[in-house]
Design a protein around this motif. Structure first.
Motif, PDB file in Angstrom:
ATOM      1  N   LYS A   1      42.016  42.131  31.950  1.00  0.00           N
ATOM      2  CA  LYS A   1      43.125  41.376  32.540  1.00  0.00           C
ATOM      3  C   LYS A   1      43.099  41.616  34.043  1.00  0.00           C
ATOM      4  O   LYS A   1      42.827  42.727  34.494  1.00  0.00           O
ATOM      5  CB  LYS A   1      44.477  41.841  31.985  1.00  0.00           C
ATOM      6  CG  LYS A   1      44.609  41.747  30.496  1.00  0.00           C
ATOM      7  CD  LYS A   1      45.331  40.507  30.097  1.00  0.00           C
ATOM      8  CE  LYS A   1      45.382  40.498  28.574  1.00  0.00           C
ATOM      9  NZ  LYS A   1      46.219  39.653  27.950  1.00  0.00           N
ATOM     10  N   PHE A   2      43.409  40.582  34.786  1.00  0.00           N
ATOM     11  CA  PHE A   2      43.458  40.707  36.231  1.00  0.00           C
ATOM     12  C   PHE A   2      44.817  41.241  36.650  1.00  0.00           C
ATOM     13  O   PHE A   2      45.851  40.695  36.271  1.00  0.00           O
ATOM     14  CB  PHE A   2      43.190  39.353  36.895  1.00  0.00           C
ATOM     15  CG  PHE A   2      43.110  39.427  38.383  1.00  0.00           C
ATOM     16  CD1 PHE A   2      41.992  39.954  39.018  1.00  0.00           C
ATOM     17  CD2 PHE A   2      44.167  38.991  39.172  1.00  0.00           C
ATOM     18  CE1 PHE A   2      41.920  40.039  40.400  1.00  0.00           C
ATOM     19  CE2 PHE A   2      44.106  39.073  40.557  1.00  0.00           C
ATOM     20  CZ  PHE A   2      42.982  39.590  41.173  1.00  0.00           C
ATOM     21  N   ASN A   3      44.814  42.322  37.421  1.00  0.00           N
ATOM     22  CA  ASN A   3      46.041  42.915  37.937  1.00  0.00           C
ATOM     23  C   ASN A   3      46.262  42.379  39.345  1.00  0.00           C
ATOM     24  O   ASN A   3      45.482  42.665  40.258  1.00  0.00           O
ATOM     25  CB  ASN A   3      45.933  44.433  37.940  1.00  0.00           C
ATOM     26  CG  ASN A   3      47.206  45.119  38.390  1.00  0.00           C
ATOM     27  OD1 ASN A   3      47.937  44.615  39.237  1.00  0.00           O
ATOM     28  ND2 ASN A   3      47.458  46.286  37.823  1.00  0.00           N
ATOM     29  N   ARG A   4      47.324  41.608  39.539  1.00  0.00           N
ATOM     30  CA  ARG A   4      47.588  40.984  40.840  1.00  0.00           C
ATOM     31  C   ARG A   4      47.898  41.992  41.936  1.00  0.00           C
ATOM     32  O   ARG A   4      47.566  41.765  43.094  1.00  0.00           O
ATOM     33  CB  ARG A   4      48.732  39.989  40.715  1.00  0.00           C
ATOM     34  CG  ARG A   4      48.352  38.792  39.906  1.00  0.00           C
ATOM     35  CD  ARG A   4      49.489  37.823  39.817  1.00  0.00           C
ATOM     36  NE  ARG A   4      49.098  36.707  38.956  1.00  0.00           N
ATOM     37  CZ  ARG A   4      49.779  35.612  38.848  1.00  0.00           C
ATOM     38  NH1 ARG A   4      50.899  35.448  39.523  1.00  0.00           N
ATOM     39  NH2 ARG A   4      49.365  34.650  38.062  1.00  0.00           N
ATOM     40  N   SER A   5      48.529  43.079  41.557  1.00  0.00           N
ATOM     41  CA  SER A   5      48.893  44.057  42.591  1.00  0.00           C
ATOM     42  C   SER A   5      47.688  44.844  43.102  1.00  0.00           C
ATOM     43  O   SER A   5      47.632  45.200  44.274  1.00  0.00           O
ATOM     44  CB  SER A   5      49.978  45.005  42.105  1.00  0.00           C
ATOM     45  OG  SER A   5      49.530  45.737  41.000  1.00  0.00           O
ATOM     46  N   THR A   6      46.722  45.125  42.250  1.00  0.00           N
ATOM     47  CA  THR A   6      45.537  45.881  42.686  1.00  0.00           C
ATOM     48  C   THR A   6      44.348  44.974  42.978  1.00  0.00           C
ATOM     49  O   THR A   6      43.346  45.429  43.523  1.00  0.00           O
ATOM     50  CB  THR A   6      45.110  46.901  41.610  1.00  0.00           C
ATOM     51  OG1 THR A   6      44.723  46.197  40.434  1.00  0.00           O
ATOM     52  CG2 THR A   6      46.211  47.898  41.321  1.00  0.00           C
ATOM     53  N   HIS A   7      44.458  43.689  42.604  1.00  0.00           N
ATOM     54  CA  HIS A   7      43.367  42.718  42.773  1.00  0.00           C
ATOM     55  C   HIS A   7      42.091  43.176  42.060  1.00  0.00           C
ATOM     56  O   HIS A   7      40.998  42.966  42.548  1.00  0.00           O
ATOM     57  CB  HIS A   7      43.085  42.441  44.259  1.00  0.00           C
ATOM     58  CG  HIS A   7      44.295  41.970  44.996  1.00  0.00           C
ATOM     59  ND1 HIS A   7      44.838  40.729  44.798  1.00  0.00           N
ATOM     60  CD2 HIS A   7      45.083  42.598  45.915  1.00  0.00           C
ATOM     61  CE1 HIS A   7      45.907  40.591  45.563  1.00  0.00           C
ATOM     62  NE2 HIS A   7      46.087  41.711  46.241  1.00  0.00           N
ATOM     63  N   GLN A   8      42.277  43.823  40.924  1.00  0.00           N
ATOM     64  CA  GLN A   8      41.160  44.343  40.135  1.00  0.00           C
ATOM     65  C   GLN A   8      41.318  43.904  38.682  1.00  0.00           C
ATOM     66  O   GLN A   8      42.441  43.737  38.204  1.00  0.00           O
ATOM     67  CB  GLN A   8      41.150  45.879  40.163  1.00  0.00           C
ATOM     68  CG  GLN A   8      41.027  46.505  41.509  1.00  0.00           C
ATOM     69  CD  GLN A   8      39.602  46.507  41.994  1.00  0.00           C
ATOM     70  OE1 GLN A   8      38.671  46.582  41.212  1.00  0.00           O
ATOM     71  NE2 GLN A   8      39.424  46.411  43.308  1.00  0.00           N
ATOM     72  N   ALA A   9      40.192  43.783  38.026  1.00  0.00           N
ATOM     73  CA  ALA A   9      40.228  43.559  36.582  1.00  0.00           C
ATOM     74  C   ALA A   9      40.439  44.918  35.920  1.00  0.00           C
ATOM     75  O   ALA A   9      39.824  45.903  36.325  1.00  0.00           O
ATOM     76  CB  ALA A   9      38.934  42.941  36.103  1.00  0.00           C
ATOM     77  N   GLU A  10      41.345  44.960  34.937  1.00  0.00           N
ATOM     78  CA  GLU A  10      41.638  46.205  34.232  1.00  0.00           C
ATOM     79  C   GLU A  10      41.420  46.012  32.741  1.00  0.00           C
ATOM     80  O   GLU A  10      41.653  44.927  32.214  1.00  0.00           O
ATOM     81  CB  GLU A  10      43.098  46.629  34.472  1.00  0.00           C
ATOM     82  CG  GLU A  10      43.415  46.965  35.894  1.00  0.00           C
ATOM     83  CD  GLU A  10      44.881  47.332  36.094  1.00  0.00           C
ATOM     84  OE1 GLU A  10      45.702  47.082  35.177  1.00  0.00           O
ATOM     85  OE2 GLU A  10      45.203  47.859  37.167  1.00  0.00           O
ATOM     86  N   GLU A  11      40.989  47.081  32.093  1.00  0.00           N
ATOM     87  CA  GLU A  11      40.837  47.040  30.642  1.00  0.00           C
ATOM     88  C   GLU A  11      42.195  47.294  29.994  1.00  0.00           C
ATOM     89  O   GLU A  11      42.917  48.205  30.389  1.00  0.00           O
ATOM     90  CB  GLU A  11      39.849  48.109  30.174  1.00  0.00           C
ATOM     91  CG  GLU A  11      38.430  47.815  30.546  1.00  0.00           C
ATOM     92  CD  GLU A  11      37.452  48.823  29.982  1.00  0.00           C
ATOM     93  OE1 GLU A  11      37.873  49.902  29.517  1.00  0.00           O
ATOM     94  OE2 GLU A  11      36.257  48.530  30.005  1.00  0.00           O
TER      95      GLU A  11
END
Length: 157
Positions: A49-59
């Protein structure tokens, strides 16, 4: 004579029947899974899932899917689960029912029990994680398990 290697000796899984402590005659068929099998099962339940606050994809682990997959992989059946025993495991209303009647095993019933009974979930997880339950040198009577379970009941209430 061929060479012996650990790779050829390893078993990916094994199923045994283990009696639930304190509930005479209630036996659960549990399957031991090798670490590799457990990791594979977990991997099936992870999405990115893309985390908007970190601008990273997270598992992200889909916990409902994992529970379904986990229960399917490790609980292969049970016998002797009397309705009266359910009162020891979770809050149920068995009024008007035969206390000695047995709840038959199904994948759905196993998931419900795992989801709603901390005592059952902990016992299953501990039992599956204890390699001794699946080896030839298995101790038939684990004397400290009932103590662990009574501690769990006391702390969860």
């Amino acid at each position: 004579m061929s060479e012996i290697s650990l790779k050829t000796l390893m078993k990916p899984s094994m199923t045994v029947s283990i009696e639930f402590p304190g509930l005479e005659g209630f036996e659960v068929d549990l399957c031991y899974l090798a670490r590799e099998e457990l990791l594979s099962l977990r991997k099936k339940c992870i999405s990115k899932k893309f985390n908007r606050s970190t601008h990273q994809a997270e598992e992200v682990l889909d916990e409902d899917k994992f529970l379904t997959e986990y229960v399917s992989a490790i609980i292969k059946g049970w016998t002797g689960l009397k309705l009266s025993y359910l009162e020891e495991l979770l809050l149920v209303d068995t009024e008007g029912l035969d206390a000695n009647a047995e709840l038959p095993y199904s994948q759905e019933e196993a998931e419900i029990l795992m989801r709603n009974s901390g005592t059952f979930d902990t016992w299953v997880t501990d039992s599956v994680g204890d390699l001794e339950n699946f080896t030839k040198h298995k101790s038939k009577n684990s004397s400290d398990l009932p103590k662990k379970l009574s501690t769990l009941k006391t702390t969860s209430e």
